[in-house]
Design an enzyme around this catalytic site. Structure first.
Site, PDB file in Angstrom:
ATOM      1  NE  ARG A 182      47.591  45.057  41.804  1.00  0.00           N
ATOM      2  CZ  ARG A 182      48.831  44.313  41.446  1.00  0.00           C
ATOM      3  NH1 ARG A 182      48.475  43.473  40.334  1.00  0.00           N
ATOM      4  NH2 ARG A 182      49.863  44.663  41.791  1.00  0.00           N
TER       5      ARG A 182
ATOM      6  CE  LYS B   6      55.156  41.386  35.541  1.00  0.00           C
ATOM      7  NZ  LYS B   6      55.114  42.506  36.137  1.00  0.00           N
TER       8      LYS B   6
ATOM      9  NE  ARG C 184      59.850  40.582  39.837  1.00  0.00           N
ATOM     10  CZ  ARG C 184      58.495  40.211  39.652  1.00  0.00           C
ATOM     11  NH1 ARG C 184      58.338  39.080  39.180  1.00  0.00           N
ATOM     12  NH2 ARG C 184      57.880  41.270  39.903  1.00  0.00           N
TER      13      ARG C 184
ATOM     14  NE  ARG D 285      50.495  42.458  44.482  1.00  0.00           N
ATOM     15  CZ  ARG D 285      51.259  42.007  43.424  1.00  0.00           C
ATOM     16  NH1 ARG D 285      50.273  41.534  42.502  1.00  0.00           N
ATOM     17  NH2 ARG D 285      52.115  42.091  43.225  1.00  0.00           N
TER      18      ARG D 285
ATOM     19  NE  ARG E 125      55.434  45.633  43.672  1.00  0.00           N
ATOM     20  CZ  ARG E 125      54.121  45.533  43.416  1.00  0.00           C
ATOM     21  NH1 ARG E 125      53.431  46.710  44.378  1.00  0.00           N
ATOM     22  NH2 ARG E 125      53.417  45.141  42.522  1.00  0.00           N
TER      23      ARG E 125
HETATM   24  P1  AP5 Z   1      48.404  43.391  36.536  1.00  0.00           P
HETATM   25  O1  AP5 Z   1      47.787  42.571  35.208  1.00  0.00           O
HETATM   26  O2  AP5 Z   1      48.104  42.729  37.781  1.00  0.00           O
HETATM   27  O3  AP5 Z   1      49.919  43.701  36.249  1.00  0.00           O
HETATM   28  P2  AP5 Z   1      51.216  43.016  36.461  1.00  0.00           P
HETATM   29  O4  AP5 Z   1      52.325  43.469  35.654  1.00  0.00           O
HETATM   30  O5  AP5 Z   1      50.969  41.504  36.518  1.00  0.00           O
HETATM   31  O6  AP5 Z   1      51.535  43.565  37.932  1.00  0.00           O
HETATM   32  P3  AP5 Z   1      52.044  43.037  39.476  1.00  0.00           P
HETATM   33  O7  AP5 Z   1      52.237  43.975  40.272  1.00  0.00           O
HETATM   34  O8  AP5 Z   1      51.275  41.841  39.621  1.00  0.00           O
HETATM   35  O9  AP5 Z   1      53.644  42.527  38.934  1.00  0.00           O
HETATM   36  P4  AP5 Z   1      54.941  42.466  39.941  1.00  0.00           P
HETATM   37  O10 AP5 Z   1      55.783  42.033  38.901  1.00  0.00           O
HETATM   38  O11 AP5 Z   1      55.091  43.562  40.519  1.00  0.00           O
HETATM   39  O12 AP5 Z   1      54.250  41.333  40.945  1.00  0.00           O
HETATM   40  P5  AP5 Z   1      54.434  39.876  40.845  1.00  0.00           P
HETATM   41  O13 AP5 Z   1      53.340  39.305  41.590  1.00  0.00           O
HETATM   42  O14 AP5 Z   1      55.100  39.281  39.836  1.00  0.00           O
HETATM   43  O15 AP5 Z   1      47.872  44.872  36.371  1.00  0.00           O
HETATM   44  C1  AP5 Z   1      48.076  45.627  37.315  1.00  0.00           C
HETATM   45  C2  AP5 Z   1      46.722  46.543  37.703  1.00  0.00           C
HETATM   46  O16 AP5 Z   1      46.401  47.314  36.329  1.00  0.00           O
HETATM   47  C3  AP5 Z   1      45.380  45.535  37.729  1.00  0.00           C
HETATM   48  O17 AP5 Z   1      44.608  46.250  38.707  1.00  0.00           O
HETATM   49  C4  AP5 Z   1      44.871  45.674  36.336  1.00  0.00           C
HETATM   50  O18 AP5 Z   1      43.438  45.483  36.337  1.00  0.00           O
HETATM   51  C5  AP5 Z   1      45.157  46.986  35.962  1.00  0.00           C
HETATM   52  N1  AP5 Z   1      45.432  47.071  34.375  1.00  0.00           N
HETATM   53  C6  AP5 Z   1      45.981  46.160  33.569  1.00  0.00           C
HETATM   54  N2  AP5 Z   1      46.195  46.431  32.367  1.00  0.00           N
HETATM   55  C7  AP5 Z   1      45.387  47.569  32.305  1.00  0.00           C
HETATM   56  C8  AP5 Z   1      45.362  48.547  31.140  1.00  0.00           C
HETATM   57  N3  AP5 Z   1      45.566  48.285  29.828  1.00  0.00           N
HETATM   58  N4  AP5 Z   1      44.540  49.604  31.523  1.00  0.00           N
HETATM   59  C9  AP5 Z   1      44.246  49.785  32.465  1.00  0.00           C
HETATM   60  N5  AP5 Z   1      44.620  49.274  34.165  1.00  0.00           N
HETATM   61  C10 AP5 Z   1      44.967  47.806  33.714  1.00  0.00           C
HETATM   62  O19 AP5 Z   1      55.630  39.966  42.046  1.00  0.00           O
HETATM   63  C11 AP5 Z   1      55.508  40.316  43.416  1.00  0.00           C
HETATM   64  C12 AP5 Z   1      56.731  40.084  44.389  1.00  0.00           C
HETATM   65  O20 AP5 Z   1      57.077  38.983  44.463  1.00  0.00           O
HETATM   66  C13 AP5 Z   1      57.963  40.957  43.882  1.00  0.00           C
HETATM   67  O21 AP5 Z   1      58.044  42.306  44.187  1.00  0.00           O
HETATM   68  C14 AP5 Z   1      59.042  40.059  44.330  1.00  0.00           C
HETATM   69  O22 AP5 Z   1      59.302  40.362  45.531  1.00  0.00           O
HETATM   70  C15 AP5 Z   1      58.474  38.637  44.374  1.00  0.00           C
HETATM   71  N6  AP5 Z   1      58.826  37.848  43.301  1.00  0.00           N
HETATM   72  C16 AP5 Z   1      57.908  37.374  42.022  1.00  0.00           C
HETATM   73  N7  AP5 Z   1      58.468  36.733  40.903  1.00  0.00           N
HETATM   74  C17 AP5 Z   1      59.820  36.937  41.398  1.00  0.00           C
HETATM   75  C18 AP5 Z   1      60.909  36.259  40.797  1.00  0.00           C
HETATM   76  N8  AP5 Z   1      61.088  35.807  39.731  1.00  0.00           N
HETATM   77  N9  AP5 Z   1      62.321  36.655  41.579  1.00  0.00           N
HETATM   78  C19 AP5 Z   1      62.337  37.183  42.765  1.00  0.00           C
HETATM   79  N10 AP5 Z   1      61.111  37.632  43.117  1.00  0.00           N
HETATM   80  C20 AP5 Z   1      60.161  37.709  42.652  1.00  0.00           C
END
Ligand code: AP5
Length: 192
Positions: free
Chosen positions: A128, A14, A89, A134, A145
């Protein structure tokens, strides 16, 4: 007005794809994960509360998260559109977003669901975690998660299908190929 929800399990890409979308389409980016991590880094009260949930792989409660989103969204009044990354979410968050947009006479243009097999998600996030340190990228928290994703977030797929805004994107492959598929979907709704 281009309002995009980018959706998918943890590690589905994402954040990676949002950066490209922002660059190409000139819209604003709201990553709720980034907002929360900045609060944690700055040691704010909100950050302290958020850390407790994030470290456990749990979601921040809806009421708090919706207030945070509303306040960031408020700062983008004159924008060409917004990409919502990590929000909604839950069904409650999706309903709140719908109301927020409707108050501005807008709606979600498209919801892009990046689908990636679970073993690949685990590989990406473990890597990552090693590279960036992280805190929630360790095997135990990643599993939590993913469970939270399946139980609380995945039901949004049917919710957005019912809204007619759902588009499936194969999230496995090169970042360039995935971005090309995303652009096709965005261009179709942007009428280009
Ligand atoms: P990346 O692009 O970082 O993926 P992502 O989907 O953004 O993953 P996140 O782990 O950041 O998502 P998340 O939903 O768990 O965390 P968030 O920060 O939103 O890619 C991941 C890795 O893969 C990178 O190293 C990248 O380089 C690699 N990659 C990407 N594309 C690739 C490809 N095609 N091939 C190979 N490698 C690739 O949330 C964190 C926490 O915050 C949650 O757990 C929750 O506690 C809280 N939170 C956030 N939003 C909310 C909400 N709306 N409501 C409640 N709690 C929330």
């Amino acid at each position: 007005m281009l309002n995009i929800v980018i959706f998918g399990a943890p590690g589905s890409g994402k954040g990676t794809q949002s950066e490209r979308i922002v660059e190409k389409y000139g819209i604003n980016h709201i990553s709720t994960g980034d907002v929360l991590r900045a609060e944690i880094k700055n040691g704010t009260e909100l950050g302290k509360t958020a850390k407790g949930y994030i470290d456990q792989g749990q979601l921040i409660p809806d009421s708090l998260m919706i207030d945070i989103l509303a306040s960031v969204f408020d700062s983008f009044k004159d924008s060409k559109g917004v990409i919502f990354d990590g929000f909604p979410r839950t069904i409650a968050q999706a309903e709140a977003l719908k109301v927020m947009l409707r108050e501005r006479g807008q709606e979600v243009s498209v919801m892009l669901d990046l689908e990636v097999p679970e073993d690949e998600l685990m590989v990406r996030l473990i890597k990552r975690g090693k590279d960036s340190g992280r805190a929630d990228d360790n095997e135990e928290t990643i599993k939590k998660r993913l469970n939270v994703y399946h139980s609380q977030t995945a039901p949004l797929i049917d919710w957005y299908k019912a809204e007619g805004q759902y588009r499936h994107i194969k999230g496995l492959g090169t970042m360039e190929d995935i971005f090309a598929d995303i652009c096709k979907e965005i261009d179709a709704v942007a009428g280009k």
